[in-house]
Write an enzyme that holds these catalytic residues in place. Structure first.
Site, mmCIF file in Angstrom:
data_model
loop_
_atom_site.group_PDB
_atom_site.id
_atom_site.type_symbol
_atom_site.label_atom_id
_atom_site.label_comp_id
_atom_site.label_asym_id
_atom_site.label_seq_id
_atom_site.Cartn_x
_atom_site.Cartn_y
_atom_site.Cartn_z
ATOM 1 N NE ARG A 144 -15.039 2.782 2.262
ATOM 2 C CZ ARG A 144 -16.217 2.417 2.408
ATOM 3 N NH1 ARG A 144 -16.726 1.630 1.649
ATOM 4 N NH2 ARG A 144 -16.957 2.913 3.425
ATOM 5 C CB ILE A 145 -9.973 5.110 6.347
ATOM 6 C CG1 ILE A 145 -10.971 5.888 5.522
ATOM 7 C CG2 ILE A 145 -8.973 6.084 7.248
ATOM 8 C CD1 ILE A 145 -11.922 6.749 6.383
ATOM 9 N N GLY A 205 -19.183 8.057 7.402
ATOM 10 C CA GLY A 205 -19.778 7.482 8.579
ATOM 11 C C GLY A 205 -21.345 7.807 8.349
ATOM 12 C CG ASP A 235 -9.392 13.889 13.131
ATOM 13 O OD1 ASP A 235 -9.255 15.264 13.512
ATOM 14 O OD2 ASP A 235 -10.254 13.555 12.359
ATOM 15 C CD GLN A 269 -15.367 -10.184 7.465
ATOM 16 O OE1 GLN A 269 -16.379 -10.691 8.082
ATOM 17 N NE2 GLN A 269 -15.370 -9.079 7.101
ATOM 18 C CG HIS A 329 -14.198 14.954 12.817
ATOM 19 N ND1 HIS A 329 -15.762 14.351 13.418
ATOM 20 C CD2 HIS A 329 -14.150 14.251 11.914
ATOM 21 C CE1 HIS A 329 -16.053 13.438 12.869
ATOM 22 N NE2 HIS A 329 -15.147 13.262 11.871
ATOM 23 N NE ARG A 333 -18.602 9.448 12.939
ATOM 24 C CZ ARG A 333 -18.075 9.779 11.689
ATOM 25 N NH1 ARG A 333 -16.759 10.106 11.745
ATOM 26 N NH2 ARG A 333 -18.460 10.051 10.743
HETATM 27 P P1 NDP Z 1 -15.098 0.705 6.062
HETATM 28 O O1 NDP Z 1 -16.363 0.328 6.010
HETATM 29 O O2 NDP Z 1 -14.357 0.508 4.703
HETATM 30 O O3 NDP Z 1 -14.101 0.345 7.247
HETATM 31 C C1 NDP Z 1 -14.722 0.338 8.576
HETATM 32 C C2 NDP Z 1 -13.913 -0.849 8.982
HETATM 33 O O4 NDP Z 1 -14.651 -1.068 10.459
HETATM 34 C C3 NDP Z 1 -14.204 -2.272 8.498
HETATM 35 O O5 NDP Z 1 -12.904 -2.783 7.910
HETATM 36 C C4 NDP Z 1 -14.890 -3.155 9.286
HETATM 37 O O6 NDP Z 1 -14.800 -4.431 9.219
HETATM 38 C C5 NDP Z 1 -14.451 -2.445 10.610
HETATM 39 N N1 NDP Z 1 -15.279 -2.893 11.788
HETATM 40 C C6 NDP Z 1 -16.510 -2.880 11.918
HETATM 41 N N2 NDP Z 1 -16.898 -3.483 13.107
HETATM 42 C C7 NDP Z 1 -15.922 -3.914 13.682
HETATM 43 C C8 NDP Z 1 -15.435 -4.231 14.950
HETATM 44 N N3 NDP Z 1 -16.323 -4.719 15.828
HETATM 45 N N4 NDP Z 1 -13.884 -4.511 15.168
HETATM 46 C C9 NDP Z 1 -13.155 -4.117 14.294
HETATM 47 N N5 NDP Z 1 -13.358 -3.469 13.126
HETATM 48 C C10 NDP Z 1 -14.743 -3.408 12.652
HETATM 49 O O7 NDP Z 1 -15.132 2.360 6.230
HETATM 50 P P2 NDP Z 1 -13.977 3.606 5.910
HETATM 51 O O8 NDP Z 1 -12.705 3.033 6.112
HETATM 52 O O9 NDP Z 1 -14.379 4.338 4.803
HETATM 53 O O10 NDP Z 1 -14.256 4.501 7.133
HETATM 54 C C11 NDP Z 1 -14.339 4.057 8.602
HETATM 55 C C12 NDP Z 1 -14.748 5.182 9.586
HETATM 56 O O11 NDP Z 1 -13.795 6.464 9.694
HETATM 57 C C13 NDP Z 1 -16.039 5.781 9.196
HETATM 58 O O12 NDP Z 1 -16.913 5.089 9.684
HETATM 59 C C14 NDP Z 1 -16.073 7.168 10.029
HETATM 60 O O13 NDP Z 1 -16.376 6.691 11.199
HETATM 61 C C15 NDP Z 1 -14.575 7.227 10.039
HETATM 62 N N6 NDP Z 1 -14.182 8.294 9.416
HETATM 63 C C16 NDP Z 1 -13.597 9.465 9.925
HETATM 64 C C17 NDP Z 1 -13.045 10.804 9.356
HETATM 65 C C18 NDP Z 1 -12.552 11.771 10.049
HETATM 66 O O14 NDP Z 1 -12.314 12.939 9.566
HETATM 67 N N7 NDP Z 1 -11.947 11.588 11.377
HETATM 68 C C19 NDP Z 1 -13.083 10.722 8.064
HETATM 69 C C20 NDP Z 1 -13.677 9.652 7.191
HETATM 70 C C21 NDP Z 1 -14.142 8.660 7.932
HETATM 71 P P3 NDP Z 1 -15.768 -5.440 8.392
HETATM 72 O O15 NDP Z 1 -15.469 -5.058 6.959
HETATM 73 O O16 NDP Z 1 -15.384 -6.627 8.639
HETATM 74 O O17 NDP Z 1 -17.048 -4.910 8.679
HETATM 75 C C1 DGY Z 2 -16.855 11.043 7.756
HETATM 76 O O1 DGY Z 2 -17.137 11.302 6.360
HETATM 77 O O2 DGY Z 2 -17.493 10.185 8.277
HETATM 78 C C2 DGY Z 2 -15.873 12.034 8.495
HETATM 79 O O3 DGY Z 2 -15.923 11.730 9.621
HETATM 80 C C3 DGY Z 2 -15.928 13.411 7.938
HETATM 81 O O4 DGY Z 2 -15.404 13.328 6.681
#
Ligand code: NDP
Ligand code: DGY
Length: 328
Positions: A164-165, A85, A269, A187, A293, A245
């Protein structure tokens, strides 16, 4: 070996897993200054610590805004965050100044997806409540109507943000017997085919899902997305899970939805703020499971994240290709 003058100044804002520190130390090109604590660096110390830095290795709890960039000054070449993030970084300003950004996609996807599934099951099957009842003597006998929850088999799961997640969560949930997998985003995604994902409008996802899982990034568009209107469209028997988040959720509206029976339960979380104060109303609810978290918190994942963050930083300092550079 570099002379003292040639060494690059690097500020590390927290104690991090040794994998990353070893890489930075071994590189022999960094004059390292570390906020050597498990607690966040106070703002004043952050501003002092970054002065003249060529590189900053930061965490998601450090707000890197114009004030920090100004405090660092013109030497700053790279910001490497120990997170995927990047909502804590003032991206427009960083881009304007030509500073490169490293982050940690992919390496934490499995750990975070796994934790999301754990949180979903714990919330839907009321595990924390059950554990508490065992400890406090509330377990009197096997009771047909006691501590019933909701199962995944035959259910509809809606994923908000199939990145990804999000995809990794879907992959793990499908084998539990999920009947339909819906998703929303900006999309449709070709990779959704793998989980038979159906791209639907948000309203459809909310009204048809038994489980709503939020895994999108925090952006101006997703900030406060899960509000009163959002929860009012969900089924009364549905479960809300957020591992993205905290700011994606309006917590007052979530409290209202949970306490009024508008939705069945929530698992979080991530919260606003972090930590969530121990007297927060959400913590008074049995149908709300809150974790601190810990999505990516496995020993190995944190070690790999630390190494990647260090390697991103070094590449930024030397002007070479980063293992994981955020495209600005
Ligand atoms: P990615 O960038 O792969 O995935 C984020 C997704 O959010 C994309 O598919 C994106 O779509 C989508 N998105 C963006 N804007 C919108 C919207 N307006 N409506 C719906 N979907 C939307 O990131 P990751 O999967 O690697 O990580 C996602 C998030 O998870 C991180 O940004 C972080 O905040 C959180 N995270 C939390 C953790 C924890 O410890 N709880 C650990 C790791 C991550 P598009 O591709 O179309 O833009
Ligand atoms: C991230 O990587 O964005 C998570 O919130 C913590 O791993």
């Amino acid at each position: 070996m570099m002379s003292a003058q040639q060494m690059m100044k690097v500020f590390v804002t927290r104690r991090i897993p040794q994998e990353g520190m070893k890489i930075l130390q071994k590189a022999g090109m960094c004059n390292l200054s570390v906020w050597d604590s498990d607690e966040p660096v106070p703002r004043a110390e952050l501003l002092k610590g970054v002065a003249g830095a060529h590189g900053i290795l930061c965490l998601l709890s450090d707000k890197i805004d114009t004030e920090v960039l100004d405090a660092a000054g013109p030497n700053l070449k790279v910001i490497s965050t120990l997170s995927v993030g990047f909502d804590h970084l003032a991206i427009d300003e960083i881009k304007k100044r030509g500073i490169r950004v490293g982050y940690t996609p992919d390496v934490l996807t499995d750990a975070t997806a796994e934790l999301t599934v754990a949180l979903l099951l714990a919330t839907a099957r009321r595990l924390p409540e059950g554990v508490e009842e065992v400890k406090n003597g509330g377990w009197s006998t096997w009771k047909p109507l006691w501590l019933c929850g909701y199962g995944l088999s035959g259910s509809t799961v809606g994923v908000i943000g199939l990145g990804r997640i999000g995809l990794a969560i879907a992959r793990r949930l499908k084998p539990f017997g999920v009947k339909r997998l819906l998703y929303t985003g900006r999309q449709p995604k070709p990779q959704a085919q793998e989980v038979d994902g159906e791209y639907v409008p948000l309203d459809t996802l909310l009204s048809e899902s038994d489980f709503v899982v939020v895994s999108c990034s925090l952006t101006p568009d997703t900030q406060g997305l899960c509000d009163k209107t959002f929860f009012s469209k969900m089924k009364k028997t549905s479960i809300f899970i957020n591992t993205s988040r905290g700011a994606v959720v309006n917590q007052e509206d979530l409290f209202e939805a949970l306490s009024s029976g508008q939705i069945a339960a929530a698992g979080l979380d991530v919260t606003t703020p972090e930590p969530l104060p121990t007297d927060h109303p959400l913590l008074t609810l049995k149908n709300c499971v809150v974790l601190p978290h810990i999505g990516s918190a496995t020993y190995s994942t944190r070690g790999v994240m630390s190494a990647l963050t260090a390697n991103n930083l070094l590449a930024g300092l030397t002007g070479s290709e980063m293992p994981s550079e955020l495209k600005l």
